[in-house]
Design an enzyme around this catalytic site. Sequence first.
Site, short mmCIF file in Angstrom:
data_model
loop_
_atom_site.label_atom_id
_atom_site.label_comp_id
_atom_site.label_asym_id
_atom_site.label_seq_id
_atom_site.Cartn_x
_atom_site.Cartn_y
_atom_site.Cartn_z
N LYS A 32 0.81 -1.21 0.00
CA LYS A 32 0.00 0.00 0.00
C LYS A 32 0.85 1.28 0.00
CE LYS A 32 -1.78 0.49 3.99
NZ LYS A 32 -1.70 1.71 4.79
N THR A 33 1.77 1.35 0.95
CA THR A 33 2.61 2.54 1.04
C THR A 33 3.45 2.70 -0.22
OG1 THR A 33 2.76 2.07 3.39
CG2 THR A 33 4.20 3.77 2.55
N ASP A 225 -4.31 8.00 2.70
CA ASP A 225 -3.92 6.69 3.20
C ASP A 225 -4.92 6.24 4.27
OD1 ASP A 225 -2.39 4.47 3.58
OD2 ASP A 225 -0.94 5.45 4.90
N GLU A 226 -5.05 4.94 4.48
CA GLU A 226 -5.93 4.40 5.53
C GLU A 226 -7.34 4.98 5.42
OE1 GLU A 226 -4.77 2.00 7.22
OE2 GLU A 226 -2.72 2.37 7.92
N GLN A 256 -9.54 -3.65 7.76
CA GLN A 256 -8.64 -3.10 8.76
C GLN A 256 -9.20 -1.83 9.40
OE1 GLN A 256 -4.29 -3.38 8.11
NE2 GLN A 256 -4.84 -4.01 6.03
N ARG A 608 0.29 -8.49 10.99
CA ARG A 608 1.55 -7.78 11.21
C ARG A 608 2.73 -8.73 11.07
NH1 ARG A 608 0.12 -3.91 9.37
NH2 ARG A 608 -1.74 -5.15 8.97
#
Length: 776
Positions: A32-33, A225-226, A256, A608
């Site tokens: 994603k980043t 983002d997010e 998430q 994670r």
Amino acid sequence: MEYLFALNEQQREAVTYGEGPLLVLAGAGSGKTRVITYRCAYLIEGMGVDPDRLLAVTFTNKAAGEMRQRMERLLGENSLTGVPLISTFHSLCVRILRRHIEHLAAGFTRDFSIYDDDDQQRVIRQCMRDLAIDERQVTPRYVSALISHAKNHAADALAYLSEGQHARDLRRSALAAIYPEYAKRLRASNALDFDDLLIKTVILLRDQAEVRAHYAGRFHYLLVDEYQDTNRPQFNLIRLLTDQYQNLCVVGDPDQSIYRFRGADIQNIIEFESHYPAARVITLDLNYRSSQRILQVANAVIRNNRQRKEKSLRTENAVGQLISYYHAPTGEDEARFVVRGIETSLRQESEARIAVLYRTNAQSRLFEEECRRAGISFNMVGGFSFYKRAEIRDILAYLKLALNNWDDESLLRIINAPSRGIGKKTIDQLIEAARGRGISLWEALALLLAERMLGARSLHPMAEFQAMIAALNERAREASVSQMVRAAMEETGYAQALRDKKTTDLNPEESEGRLQNLEELLTAAVEAEERRESLREFIDHAALVSDADDYDPDAHVTLMTMHSAKGLEFPSVCLVGLEEGLFPHARAAGDPDEMEEERRLCYVAITRAQQQLFLSHARVRRVRGTEAPAEPSRFLQEIPEELLADVSQAGSWLSESRRGMGRTDLTRSEYDRPEVFNKPRRPFAGKTYNSVAGIRAFLDSKGVKAPSSDEAPEIRAYKTSTKHRFTPGMRVRHQEYGQGVVIGREGAGEMVKLTVRFPGIGDKKMIEKFAELKRE
DNA sequence: ACATGTCCGTTTTTT
DNA sequence: ACGGACATGT
């Protein structure tokens, strides 16, 4: 632009997508980043967009910093272009407001103070005291939560809260009284709380066409983002900023979404296509982070959520190790075992990076202590963060008051810190004088002094206090950030009081520690100065840093909550305290939406992990001083057993379930270990019970602590739930027949037969033990 | 005005 | 078990 080859097909499509709205559904660990940073780079280098026309928004400074770093690396190599503005929602709003808030005509000036939740609670407490509302009936905490909820969900918070007056809910009607008082005080103090930062910015952009044109015209491309964690004001802000060009790229993962409690609205991402009908949607479901087994676990858990967009992560990574599972006798044993495991890992692999993730901050203590005992250094995120310490907040309060004389909260905080002989009575007098005349405490102070309305005893200290703040205020015109911090420490007598206390007090370490913290603040001030930040920016920064910001990516051992772990990855992850009532937290019981949020949190935590995942729970946990038996988390039950490797010392819940004894039963041998069941056993002297369920049955038969009949059925079911206990009315899922409702139960012990009604299929009788039913 | 003592709630997650 | 808020004593 050779870096485009480092991307998979979906990633490349997202990176090179041109103009118009774009939704990137990015599963955990799917890059994603990377997509965001590469997209920025591509827009700049490939499409010739001026970096100043780009804005990337994140939730935390940590995420913003990381993104900035990666972008500098990416752009730095190939070009001389600048890096686009990367900001958190809140700091973006502060920037905008510090320039334009005076356009709002609501009386705020650009010197406004920011009240964090601690300041907020103090203001609420004062309001409640004035309104004579008992803190035991309505806690300030609850009030602040509801105020925040109202502000984030309704255009008119007061109207929203006033509806409560009609309902006979005492707490709600109290709120309708508290809220206007709270809002009034903030306005009078020229202060904004966290919610206001967003809401006022939205109002500003909505109502001031000129300001809106300025920002909407400045940012041609917006990346968020997010996105699954955005709330309504943030959604509105995004709309206003993209109103002109519609070049909005949002990246997120509905699975998430874990910030519902603070207003995040998962519908923002789910409904993106209806908000932006022209939107292109790209799904990234190839995971680069975790082993196959870890993803199997994650998928198995999240599958139990009903409100979601169907999606399953896949990976080309190795199958990986089995997931370790440990059932500890007590919470202390759990910590000991985990830390021992960490010790071993560190010995074997000097570069190891291990995270211990827990649901609540309170759980950290056991792990901290155990690490200290073992001599393992660790990085703990959250808990008592630097900027939350009293001495730091005190010094910042001096500075806030110097920059904003209306800031009543800061004034009250430091008027007698260090103690300079201004007591409660004098302060009450000051408050009274201000209230009567509708002026600030600072103005009231000047008035009392001018009119000689003070007692002989408090006159001197009050006059000195006034002179001191005035001097600080004067100095702020030219002094540097560090000079100001130094002045707030020294010229107020604050540091000296600590030094005095150090020599006279019985525990000098405490004062010494505080003094060292002040030195650290000074260092931070020097650093801010080097970054050419103003005093105002320095103070704002202190208010807007999150706990997650003191995460150290190089630490070998990291302790933090599952929430703050979002966005991070670790080769090894220990998920601890997997117990009903703790995780999922008891607060979620009876609310299916909250339960699903807990499950998403579990999904976040699991994903994670890169190579190793370790799961544990305790049989007995001390909570608030008393011990209580704990049942395994339902999330454990959702994981296929063949993925787990049981490393428990004695018989565990898992091993029992494999032997068909029912997963919650304790074995005889465990029961006999005195430390395990000491407390719960005592009341049942003379009779032995070998399971939690057994004790419950006993209690029920005696009518002691039995679930009372006025409880909602879901809560009752929650309290008595074990895998092998289904009662009529319960919603269940069967492997073959799907969703159904239990309508009958007969027999006892091993031979319980259930009748389950499956819509569209009919009624089925089945033996509870073999039916493999799951609760819905 | 301030120090000391007692009681009570506290723990869900956070920008 | 711990810290904060309130009451009491000096």
